[in-house]
Design a protein around this motif. Sequence first.
Motif, short mmCIF file in Angstrom:
data_model
loop_
_atom_site.label_atom_id
_atom_site.label_comp_id
_atom_site.label_asym_id
_atom_site.label_seq_id
_atom_site.Cartn_x
_atom_site.Cartn_y
_atom_site.Cartn_z
N LEU A 30 4.91 58.17 22.13
CA LEU A 30 4.15 57.07 22.74
C LEU A 30 3.71 57.44 24.15
O LEU A 30 4.19 56.89 25.14
CB LEU A 30 4.98 55.80 22.74
N LYS A 31 2.75 58.35 24.23
CA LYS A 31 2.23 58.81 25.52
C LYS A 31 0.75 58.51 25.59
O LYS A 31 0.04 58.62 24.59
CB LYS A 31 2.45 60.30 25.70
N GLY A 32 0.25 58.19 26.75
CA GLY A 32 -1.18 58.06 27.01
C GLY A 32 -1.89 57.06 26.13
O GLY A 32 -1.49 55.91 26.02
N SER A 33 -2.94 57.52 25.48
CA SER A 33 -3.78 56.62 24.69
C SER A 33 -3.09 56.15 23.43
O SER A 33 -3.43 55.09 22.90
CB SER A 33 -5.10 57.31 24.33
N ILE A 34 -2.12 56.88 22.93
CA ILE A 34 -1.40 56.46 21.73
C ILE A 34 -0.63 55.18 22.01
O ILE A 34 -0.63 54.25 21.20
CB ILE A 34 -0.46 57.58 21.23
N GLN A 40 -2.41 47.67 21.36
CA GLN A 40 -3.55 46.90 20.88
C GLN A 40 -3.37 46.50 19.42
O GLN A 40 -3.70 45.38 19.04
CB GLN A 40 -4.85 47.70 21.05
N LYS A 41 -2.82 47.39 18.62
CA LYS A 41 -2.56 47.07 17.20
C LYS A 41 -1.55 45.94 17.08
O LYS A 41 -1.72 45.04 16.25
CB LYS A 41 -2.08 48.33 16.46
N ILE A 42 -0.51 45.95 17.92
CA ILE A 42 0.48 44.88 17.88
C ILE A 42 -0.14 43.56 18.33
O ILE A 42 0.14 42.50 17.75
CB ILE A 42 1.72 45.25 18.70
N PHE A 43 -1.01 43.60 19.34
CA PHE A 43 -1.71 42.37 19.74
C PHE A 43 -2.59 41.85 18.61
O PHE A 43 -2.66 40.65 18.38
CB PHE A 43 -2.56 42.61 21.00
N ASP A 44 -3.24 42.75 17.88
CA ASP A 44 -4.07 42.34 16.74
C ASP A 44 -3.23 41.70 15.64
O ASP A 44 -3.62 40.69 15.06
CB ASP A 44 -4.84 43.54 16.18
N ILE A 45 -2.08 42.30 15.35
CA ILE A 45 -1.17 41.74 14.34
C ILE A 45 -0.72 40.35 14.77
O ILE A 45 -0.70 39.41 13.96
CB ILE A 45 0.05 42.66 14.13
N TYR A 88 1.29 52.70 9.52
CA TYR A 88 0.12 53.00 8.69
C TYR A 88 -1.10 53.29 9.57
O TYR A 88 -1.87 54.20 9.28
CB TYR A 88 -0.16 51.82 7.76
N TYR A 89 -1.26 52.54 10.65
CA TYR A 89 -2.36 52.77 11.58
C TYR A 89 -2.29 54.17 12.19
O TYR A 89 -3.30 54.87 12.27
CB TYR A 89 -2.34 51.69 12.66
N LEU A 90 -1.11 54.58 12.61
CA LEU A 90 -0.95 55.92 13.20
C LEU A 90 -1.18 57.02 12.16
O LEU A 90 -1.73 58.07 12.49
CB LEU A 90 0.42 56.07 13.86
N THR A 93 -5.20 57.00 11.69
CA THR A 93 -6.07 57.36 12.81
C THR A 93 -5.66 58.63 13.53
O THR A 93 -6.50 59.41 13.94
CB THR A 93 -6.13 56.21 13.83
N LYS A 94 -4.37 58.82 13.70
CA LYS A 94 -3.90 59.95 14.51
C LYS A 94 -3.37 61.12 13.68
O LYS A 94 -3.12 62.19 14.22
CB LYS A 94 -2.79 59.50 15.47
N GLY A 95 -3.14 60.90 12.39
CA GLY A 95 -2.65 61.97 11.53
C GLY A 95 -1.19 62.30 11.76
O GLY A 95 -0.74 63.40 11.44
N PHE A 96 -0.41 61.36 12.29
CA PHE A 96 1.00 61.60 12.52
C PHE A 96 1.75 61.59 11.20
O PHE A 96 1.45 60.83 10.30
CB PHE A 96 1.62 60.53 13.42
#
Length: 98
Positions: A30-34, A40-45, A88-90, A93-96
Amino acid sequence: MDNRYHRHNRRKYSLKVHIVLVTKYRKQLLKGSIADDVKQKIFDIANTRGYEIIAMETDKDHMHFLISYDTTDRVCDIVKIVKQETTYYLWQTKGFNL
């Protein structure tokens, strides 16, 4: 009128819970833009489910948030939804590979 409580159908309540989510194996993901994207995803949820985020902070390997919720919701369901949707979002979008 007291604004500390929510009222709905003969219910008067003020439910808040402090949730701490930790990354697997405490990986420092959980660094920077991640971190901003996850917030933001948690706010959307929260907006779609009717929760209110009172405070939220992230560190490199964990995040804290204080959430206000309704009496019809369970804390275990809130945690499950947040963990599932952010993971699921990560993945998407990020390929983690968490």
